[in-house]
Write a protein that holds these residues in place. Structure first.
Motif, PDB file in Angstrom:
ATOM      1  N   ARG A 158       0.856  -1.191   0.000  1.00 31.05           N
ATOM      2  CA  ARG A 158       0.000   0.000   0.000  1.00 31.05           C
ATOM      3  C   ARG A 158       0.892   1.242   0.000  1.00 31.05           C
ATOM      4  N   HIS A 159       0.499   2.226  -0.785  1.00 36.07           N
ATOM      5  CA  HIS A 159       1.307   3.436  -0.931  1.00 36.07           C
ATOM      6  C   HIS A 159       1.098   4.363   0.252  1.00 36.07           C
ATOM      7  N   GLY A 160       2.193   4.757   0.890  1.00 36.69           N
ATOM      8  CA  GLY A 160       2.048   5.710   1.975  1.00 36.69           C
ATOM      9  C   GLY A 160       3.329   5.954   2.734  1.00 36.69           C
ATOM     10  N   VAL A 161       3.415   7.126   3.355  1.00 41.00           N
ATOM     11  CA  VAL A 161       4.517   7.436   4.259  1.00 41.00           C
ATOM     12  C   VAL A 161       4.172   6.915   5.645  1.00 41.00           C
ATOM     13  N   LEU A 162       5.168   6.866   6.504  1.00 42.12           N
ATOM     14  CA  LEU A 162       4.967   6.409   7.880  1.00 42.12           C
ATOM     15  C   LEU A 162       4.551   7.575   8.766  1.00 42.12           C
ATOM     16  N   ARG A 163       3.680   7.266   9.724  1.00 46.74           N
ATOM     17  CA  ARG A 163       3.248   8.246  10.706  1.00 46.74           C
ATOM     18  C   ARG A 163       3.401   7.648  12.096  1.00 46.74           C
ATOM     19  N   ALA A 164       3.387   8.492  13.095  1.00 49.60           N
ATOM     20  CA  ALA A 164       3.544   8.006  14.466  1.00 49.60           C
ATOM     21  C   ALA A 164       2.480   6.981  14.824  1.00 49.60           C
ATOM     22  N   GLU A 165       1.285   7.131  14.239  1.00 48.24           N
ATOM     23  CA  GLU A 165       0.188   6.204  14.523  1.00 48.24           C
ATOM     24  C   GLU A 165       0.480   4.780  14.082  1.00 48.24           C
ATOM     25  N   HIS A 166       1.452   4.597  13.204  1.00 47.43           N
ATOM     26  CA  HIS A 166       1.785   3.241  12.749  1.00 47.43           C
ATOM     27  C   HIS A 166       2.383   2.384  13.862  1.00 47.43           C
ATOM     28  N   ALA A 167       2.699   2.983  14.993  1.00 44.12           N
ATOM     29  CA  ALA A 167       3.156   2.187  16.139  1.00 44.12           C
ATOM     30  C   ALA A 167       2.108   1.158  16.531  1.00 44.12           C
ATOM     31  N   GLY A 168       0.855   1.438  16.227  1.00 40.38           N
ATOM     32  CA  GLY A 168      -0.210   0.487  16.513  1.00 40.38           C
ATOM     33  C   GLY A 168      -0.529  -0.434  15.361  1.00 40.38           C
ATOM     34  N   PHE A 169       0.231  -0.328  14.274  1.00 40.13           N
ATOM     35  CA  PHE A 169      -0.037  -1.124  13.070  1.00 40.13           C
ATOM     36  C   PHE A 169       1.272  -1.650  12.470  1.00 40.13           C
ATOM     37  N   LEU A 170       2.128  -2.201  13.309  1.00 44.98           N
ATOM     38  CA  LEU A 170       3.452  -2.623  12.851  1.00 44.98           C
ATOM     39  C   LEU A 170       3.402  -3.805  11.899  1.00 44.98           C
ATOM     40  N   HIS A 171       2.256  -4.476  11.809  1.00 43.90           N
ATOM     41  CA  HIS A 171       2.132  -5.608  10.894  1.00 43.90           C
ATOM     42  C   HIS A 171       1.293  -5.264   9.667  1.00 43.90           C
ATOM     43  N   ALA A 172       1.153  -3.956   9.412  1.00 47.06           N
ATOM     44  CA  ALA A 172       0.446  -3.490   8.215  1.00 47.06           C
ATOM     45  C   ALA A 172       1.049  -2.160   7.773  1.00 47.06           C
ATOM     46  N   LEU A 173       2.362  -2.159   7.551  1.00 43.13           N
ATOM     47  CA  LEU A 173       3.078  -0.933   7.235  1.00 43.13           C
ATOM     48  C   LEU A 173       3.081  -0.673   5.729  1.00 43.13           C
ATOM     49  N   PRO A 174       2.832   0.576   5.317  1.00 42.69           N
ATOM     50  CA  PRO A 174       2.867   0.916   3.883  1.00 42.69           C
ATOM     51  C   PRO A 174       4.293   1.146   3.417  1.00 42.69           C
ATOM     52  N   ARG A 175       4.449   1.182   2.107  1.00 43.75           N
ATOM     53  CA  ARG A 175       5.764   1.464   1.522  1.00 43.75           C
ATOM     54  C   ARG A 175       5.627   2.453   0.367  1.00 43.75           C
ATOM     55  N   ILE A 176       6.735   3.051   0.016  1.00 44.91           N
ATOM     56  CA  ILE A 176       6.835   3.894  -1.179  1.00 44.91           C
ATOM     57  C   ILE A 176       7.598   3.093  -2.226  1.00 44.91           C
ATOM     58  N   SER A 177       6.926   2.774  -3.323  1.00 40.51           N
ATOM     59  CA  SER A 177       7.551   1.972  -4.376  1.00 40.51           C
ATOM     60  C   SER A 177       8.492   2.835  -5.216  1.00 40.51           C
ATOM     61  N   ILE A 178       9.745   2.421  -5.258  1.00 40.54           N
ATOM     62  CA  ILE A 178      10.731   3.072  -6.129  1.00 40.54           C
ATOM     63  C   ILE A 178      10.867   2.152  -7.340  1.00 40.54           C
ATOM     64  N   ASN A 179      10.161   2.498  -8.412  1.00 40.67           N
ATOM     65  CA  ASN A 179      10.082   1.562  -9.540  1.00 40.67           C
ATOM     66  C   ASN A 179      10.282   2.260 -10.870  1.00 40.67           C
ATOM     67  N   GLY A 180      10.288   1.452 -11.907  1.00 38.81           N
ATOM     68  CA  GLY A 180      10.613   1.952 -13.233  1.00 38.81           C
ATOM     69  C   GLY A 180       9.621   2.924 -13.815  1.00 38.81           C
ATOM     70  N   ARG A 181       8.426   3.005 -13.244  1.00 37.57           N
ATOM     71  CA  ARG A 181       7.437   3.954 -13.753  1.00 37.57           C
ATOM     72  C   ARG A 181       7.794   5.388 -13.375  1.00 37.57           C
ATOM     73  N   TYR A 182       8.532   5.545 -12.283  1.00 36.81           N
ATOM     74  CA  TYR A 182       8.747   6.879 -11.741  1.00 36.81           C
ATOM     75  C   TYR A 182      10.223   7.150 -11.496  1.00 36.81           C
ATOM     76  N   GLN A 183      11.065   6.866 -12.480  1.00 38.19           N
ATOM     77  CA  GLN A 183      12.501   7.111 -12.332  1.00 38.19           C
ATOM     78  C   GLN A 183      12.773   8.597 -12.555  1.00 38.19           C
TER      79      GLN A 183
END
Length: 352
Positions: free
Chosen positions: A301-326
């Protein structure tokens, strides 16, 4: 073939960039850090025009992204430290950690030298079935099947479906259709059998791409010993967990720990859900990863990390660094946090 979804995403990125929205919004939506997601990192992709080319970035672009983020104040940390920083609410400043899915060989040969240059840690998520050959890189094999064929016949619930693969345009459409067929119409338990039958009937070696592009166990052991590298778990067979029974899904998440311990001598602490999107991971799967004792688990899932993610450590988002957006400007816009709610129906704290 034009990807409509990609065009819309790039338009949104450019609007956020050129209107000045991204830098203005960053203090409010930028979060505390980011988990970057990679797949392949190579200057010489085998199939530069492949439909899967978005999975690849050039090492020079990875170098530029890390350098740009460091200049902007990001500190690159291990996944272990990232979890601790999330728990602490981001105290200590903006941070980033790098992850890579599937254990492609170029992660070791081409990405690692870039990471060494910057002292940037990486977590590589390994699916033992892909390494052993009990699971397939089916998205690559599917493309090879279409490219080798003029026509395919698929067995569907509505009877045989004929797919025209005769021209380049038809092949592009056929690959999309075959991907959808294998990912949604064929049972997860039957995927390998169906894929290999199609490969065999069209003269395609289903193992060739896997052997050529993925690390073997000796290489994984070598890279795992590197001080910048941690090995995480990616299920046993790179399965879509949501399409499996509870027993099978739990086994994919639990038993992979024993398999990686047997091969590498230590148990993985971190987990990545294969595919990671809504139709592959939900509340059930997050619960299974938590029950298995992983310290963290990441989605796609696309997203930055926030302090609230401390309660969701097993559902963390990522920022995809991929060939579409070089493009560094695109990465800066995504890291600003402005695209997080845009991609997630207004959600600021992205989990599942």
């Amino acid at each position: 073939m034009i990807d409509g979804g990609e065009a819309i995403r790039k338009l949104a990125l450019n609007v956020a960039r050129y209107t000045g929205l991204a830098p203005l919004a960053r203090p409010f939506v930028g979060g505390i850090g980011a988990i970057l997601m990679l797949h392949r990192v190579t200057a010489t992709p085998e199939k530069p025009q492949s439909v899967n080319r978005h999975l690849n970035i050039a090492p020079t672009f990875l170098d530029a992204v890390i350098a740009d983020m460091k200049a902007d104040g990001y500190v690159f940390v291990s996944m272990d430290e990232a979890v601790e920083r999330i728990k602490a609410g981001g105290k200590g400043g903006r941070f980033a950690t790098i992850t890579a899915d599937d254990a492609y060989r170029d992660n070791m040969t081409e990405a690692l030298p870039v990471l060494e240059k910057h002292g940037a840690p990486i977590t590589i998520y390994v699916a033992p079935g892909l390494i052993d050959g009990t699971a397939d890189l089916w998205w690559d094999v599917a493309e090879d099947i279409v490219n080798a064929s003029g026509r395919l016949i698929l067995s569907t619930s509505n009877g045989p479906a004929v797919i025209d693969c005769a021209t380049p345009a038809r092949k592009a459409q056929a690959i999309t259709r075959l991907h959808a067929y294998l990912a949604t119409e064929v049972r997860e338990e039957d995927l390998r059998t169906v894929l290999r039958a199609l490969a065999s009937s069209n003269g395609v070696d289903a193992d060739a791409t896997r052997l050529r592009t993925l690390m073997n166990w000796d290489e994984i052991r070598t890279v795992a010993a590197h001080p910048l590298v941690a090995i995480g778990a990616h299920t046993i067979n790179h399965s879509n967990l949501k399409r499996l029974s509870e027993a099978d899904a739990r086994r994919e998440i639990d038993a992979v720990k024993d398999m990686l311990r047997a091969e590498l001598g230590s148990e993985p602490l971190h987990f990545a859900y294969p595919y990671g999107y809504a139709s592959a991971v939900g509340c059930r799967e997050v619960g299974f990863a938590r029950d298995a004792g992983y310290v963290s688990a990441v989605t796609t899932r696309h997203g930055v990390l926030r302090a609230e993610h401390a309660g969701f450590l097993h559902a963390l988002p990522r920022i995809s660094i991929n060939g579409r957006y070089q493009n560094l400007a695109h990465v800066r816009t995504m890291l600003s946090g402005v695209t997080t709610p845009l991609a997630n129906a207004g959600k600021m704290v992205v989990t599942i």
